[in-house]
Design a protein around this motif. Structure first.
Motif, PDB file in Angstrom:
ATOM      1  N   ASN A   1       0.748  -1.200  -0.051  1.00  0.00           N
ATOM      2  CA  ASN A   1       0.084   0.097  -0.144  1.00  0.00           C
ATOM      3  C   ASN A   1       0.831   1.172   0.024  1.00  0.00           C
ATOM      4  O   ASN A   1       0.148   2.485  -0.031  1.00  0.00           O
ATOM      5  CB  ASN A   1      -1.048   0.056   1.211  1.00  0.00           C
ATOM      6  CG  ASN A   1      -1.903  -1.124   1.180  1.00  0.00           C
ATOM      7  OD1 ASN A   1      -2.713  -1.280   0.140  1.00  0.00           O
ATOM      8  ND2 ASN A   1      -2.072  -1.970   2.427  1.00  0.00           N
ATOM      9  N   ASP A   2       2.264   1.300  -0.158  1.00  0.00           N
ATOM     10  CA  ASP A   2       3.192   2.401  -0.210  1.00  0.00           C
ATOM     11  C   ASP A   2       2.914   3.115  -1.473  1.00  0.00           C
ATOM     12  O   ASP A   2       3.193   2.741  -2.724  1.00  0.00           O
ATOM     13  CB  ASP A   2       4.571   1.777   0.029  1.00  0.00           C
ATOM     14  CG  ASP A   2       5.668   2.804   0.006  1.00  0.00           C
ATOM     15  OD1 ASP A   2       5.022   4.143   0.407  1.00  0.00           O
ATOM     16  OD2 ASP A   2       6.687   2.718   0.096  1.00  0.00           O
ATOM     17  N   THR A   3       2.219   4.307  -1.235  1.00  0.00           N
ATOM     18  CA  THR A   3       2.240   5.177  -2.438  1.00  0.00           C
ATOM     19  C   THR A   3       3.211   6.406  -2.388  1.00  0.00           C
ATOM     20  O   THR A   3       2.864   7.462  -2.976  1.00  0.00           O
ATOM     21  CB  THR A   3       0.803   5.748  -2.513  1.00  0.00           C
ATOM     22  OG1 THR A   3       0.288   6.375  -1.435  1.00  0.00           O
ATOM     23  CG2 THR A   3      -0.083   4.593  -2.851  1.00  0.00           C
ATOM     24  N   LEU A   4       4.096   6.462  -1.680  1.00  0.00           N
ATOM     25  CA  LEU A   4       5.102   7.586  -1.190  1.00  0.00           C
ATOM     26  C   LEU A   4       6.299   7.121  -1.619  1.00  0.00           C
ATOM     27  O   LEU A   4       7.222   8.022  -1.935  1.00  0.00           O
ATOM     28  CB  LEU A   4       4.927   7.800   0.285  1.00  0.00           C
ATOM     29  CG  LEU A   4       3.813   8.352   1.193  1.00  0.00           C
ATOM     30  CD1 LEU A   4       3.908   8.533   2.575  1.00  0.00           C
ATOM     31  CD2 LEU A   4       3.150   9.418   0.450  1.00  0.00           C
TER      32      LEU A   4
ATOM     33  N   LYS B   1      -0.871   7.635  -9.169  1.00  0.00           N
ATOM     34  CA  LYS B   1      -1.143   7.181  -7.614  1.00  0.00           C
ATOM     35  C   LYS B   1      -0.309   7.780  -6.631  1.00  0.00           C
ATOM     36  O   LYS B   1       1.005   7.532  -6.696  1.00  0.00           O
ATOM     37  CB  LYS B   1      -1.320   5.601  -7.563  1.00  0.00           C
ATOM     38  CG  LYS B   1      -2.146   5.085  -6.435  1.00  0.00           C
ATOM     39  CD  LYS B   1      -2.278   3.426  -6.346  1.00  0.00           C
ATOM     40  CE  LYS B   1      -2.779   3.182  -5.017  1.00  0.00           C
ATOM     41  NZ  LYS B   1      -2.827   1.551  -4.771  1.00  0.00           N
ATOM     42  N   GLY B   2      -0.884   8.244  -5.381  1.00  0.00           N
ATOM     43  CA  GLY B   2      -0.087   8.794  -4.425  1.00  0.00           C
ATOM     44  C   GLY B   2       0.876   9.704  -5.011  1.00  0.00           C
ATOM     45  O   GLY B   2       0.473  10.856  -5.718  1.00  0.00           O
TER      46      GLY B   2
ATOM     47  N   LEU C   1      -3.909  -5.132 -18.513  1.00  0.00           N
ATOM     48  CA  LEU C   1      -4.248  -5.143 -17.007  1.00  0.00           C
ATOM     49  C   LEU C   1      -3.831  -3.622 -16.619  1.00  0.00           C
ATOM     50  O   LEU C   1      -2.569  -3.319 -17.200  1.00  0.00           O
ATOM     51  CB  LEU C   1      -3.464  -6.295 -16.364  1.00  0.00           C
ATOM     52  CG  LEU C   1      -4.052  -7.533 -16.606  1.00  0.00           C
ATOM     53  CD1 LEU C   1      -3.066  -8.527 -15.657  1.00  0.00           C
ATOM     54  CD2 LEU C   1      -5.479  -7.706 -16.268  1.00  0.00           C
ATOM     55  N   PRO C   2      -4.294  -3.127 -15.316  1.00  0.00           N
ATOM     56  CA  PRO C   2      -3.660  -2.031 -14.844  1.00  0.00           C
ATOM     57  C   PRO C   2      -2.187  -2.167 -14.616  1.00  0.00           C
ATOM     58  O   PRO C   2      -2.134  -3.070 -13.845  1.00  0.00           O
ATOM     59  CB  PRO C   2      -4.786  -1.589 -13.911  1.00  0.00           C
ATOM     60  CG  PRO C   2      -5.950  -2.427 -13.864  1.00  0.00           C
ATOM     61  CD  PRO C   2      -5.380  -3.693 -14.637  1.00  0.00           C
ATOM     62  N   VAL C   3      -1.511  -0.846 -15.009  1.00  0.00           N
ATOM     63  CA  VAL C   3      -0.080  -1.149 -14.740  1.00  0.00           C
ATOM     64  C   VAL C   3       0.249  -0.646 -13.361  1.00  0.00           C
ATOM     65  O   VAL C   3      -0.347   0.476 -12.834  1.00  0.00           O
ATOM     66  CB  VAL C   3       0.555   0.031 -15.647  1.00  0.00           C
ATOM     67  CG1 VAL C   3       2.103  -0.060 -15.242  1.00  0.00           C
ATOM     68  CG2 VAL C   3       0.512  -0.401 -17.011  1.00  0.00           C
ATOM     69  N   ASP C   4       0.985  -1.166 -12.742  1.00  0.00           N
ATOM     70  CA  ASP C   4       1.191  -0.823 -11.293  1.00  0.00           C
ATOM     71  C   ASP C   4       2.575   0.237 -11.285  1.00  0.00           C
ATOM     72  O   ASP C   4       3.730  -0.279 -11.504  1.00  0.00           O
ATOM     73  CB  ASP C   4       1.715  -2.001 -10.350  1.00  0.00           C
ATOM     74  CG  ASP C   4       2.006  -1.783  -8.865  1.00  0.00           C
ATOM     75  OD1 ASP C   4       2.056  -0.318  -8.603  1.00  0.00           O
ATOM     76  OD2 ASP C   4       2.496  -2.765  -8.305  1.00  0.00           O
TER      77      ASP C   4
END
Length: 320
Positions: free
Chosen positions: A26-29, A252-253, A305-308
């Protein structure tokens, strides 16, 4: 240590590991670092021989006023070497001196053709090597400003399995035309212009399992919502139908403005990567963007698929 204390220590250890994994997921930083130093945008990624290449826009000026194009090479997608300036507008062009944007490259006839935006025209250069230097092939724009509705920028060339080449370009509208075999001419009466829902700019086309994928960027590059969507077709000239699951690349983030991408397939494998820019981290914006690369995957139906954007890039080797 008695059994009770040992069991308690084990429980605490497991909790710590699970909690750490959850924080990592969950790290978006803490996004992966950019693959190129300083600020570069609109990266076109390609593979020739046993090397990957990146062809970006030089960023860092209000109004995107850069005057040069550079090339970068890599043997593993992670470590990149500067190949220097491959096209200098004031030196190499007679018809444009600034606003060097969003290039693309294709190989055909044993030559490398470099398509680029210059002062809101589209030009084409030619070289014997993917690292240039590139010589202006026409002495004038391939697509002049004002030729069609919208801006004449963001060229991309797709060469199909049969050797036919197609030029995709345009901001505001998506335009497609089949290039002649010389790669530097076309029949203007056969240009197809359309606007997929949400389309703004940065079109890119690739082929996988007989299906053609048209991708593009939505919103404005200065908007943190800048993102990438796609459509598919059974023909390189369409019609293209937008996929139901979009966008496939977005911020994101701490990652903002993720878009204007390109895609590369590892030779001999069904393994794909997407190169794109994002606002520079930290303190970036639409004029200060940096280049990133992430894995790109498909489901069994061929949907992207959604890219991370937080997935760490691992080294990739090209095998003969």
């Amino acid at each position: 240590m008695n059994k009770k204390k040992s069991f308690l220590a084990l429980c605490i250890g497991i909790f710590f590991i699970l909690n750490t994994d959850a924080q990592t997921v969950n790290d978006t930083l803490n996004a992966p670092k950019a693959v190129l130093p300083n600020v570069y945008a609109d990266p076109h990624i390609a593979v020739f021989g046993k090397k990957f290449y990146l062809y970006p826009t030089t960023d860092g000026t209000v109004g995107w006023a850069s005057t040069q194009f550079t090339c970068w090479s890599s043997k593993d997608l992670v470590n990149w070497k500067s190949e220097g300036t491959i096209l200098d507008l004031p030196r190499d062009l007679s018809w444009a001196k600034a606003r060097a944007w969003a290039p693309a490259i294709a190989k055909k006839n044993g030559k490398y053709y470099y398509y680029f935006s210059a002062d809101v025209n589209i030009g084409v250069g030619i070289s014997d090597k993917p690292t240039g230097p590139f010589k202006d092939a026409l002495g004038k724009p391939l697509i002049p400003k004002g030729a069609l509705k919208g801006q004449m920028i963001d060229p991309m060339v797709f060469v199909d399995d049969d050797g036919a080449a197609y030029l995709y370009f345009g901001q505001g509208n998506c335009n497609i035309v089949k290039l002649n075999d010389d790669m530097i001419s076309y029949d203007a009466s056969k240009i197809i212009s359309f606007k997929p829902p949400g389309y703004n700019e940065g079109s890119f086309v690739f082929k996988r399992n007989g299906k053609y994928y048209l991708m593009w960027s939505e919103y404005d590059t200065r908007d943190p919502r800048y993102s990438v969507a796609y459509a598919t077709s059974h023909s390189p000239m369409g019609p293209f139908v937008k996929a139901s699951r979009n966008p496939v690349l977005k911020g994101k983030g701490i990652v903002k403005g993720a878009g204007h991408h390109s895609v590369v397939q590892v030779p001999g494998k069904d393994e794909w990567y997407i190169a794109y820019h994002r606002f520079k981290i930290p303190d970036g914006n639409g004029y200060n963007r940096e280049t990133a690369i992430s894995p790109m995957r498909f489901n069994d139906s061929g949907e992207i698929l959604p890219v991370d954007v937080f997935e760490k890039l691992k080294k990739v080797k090209i095998k003969n």
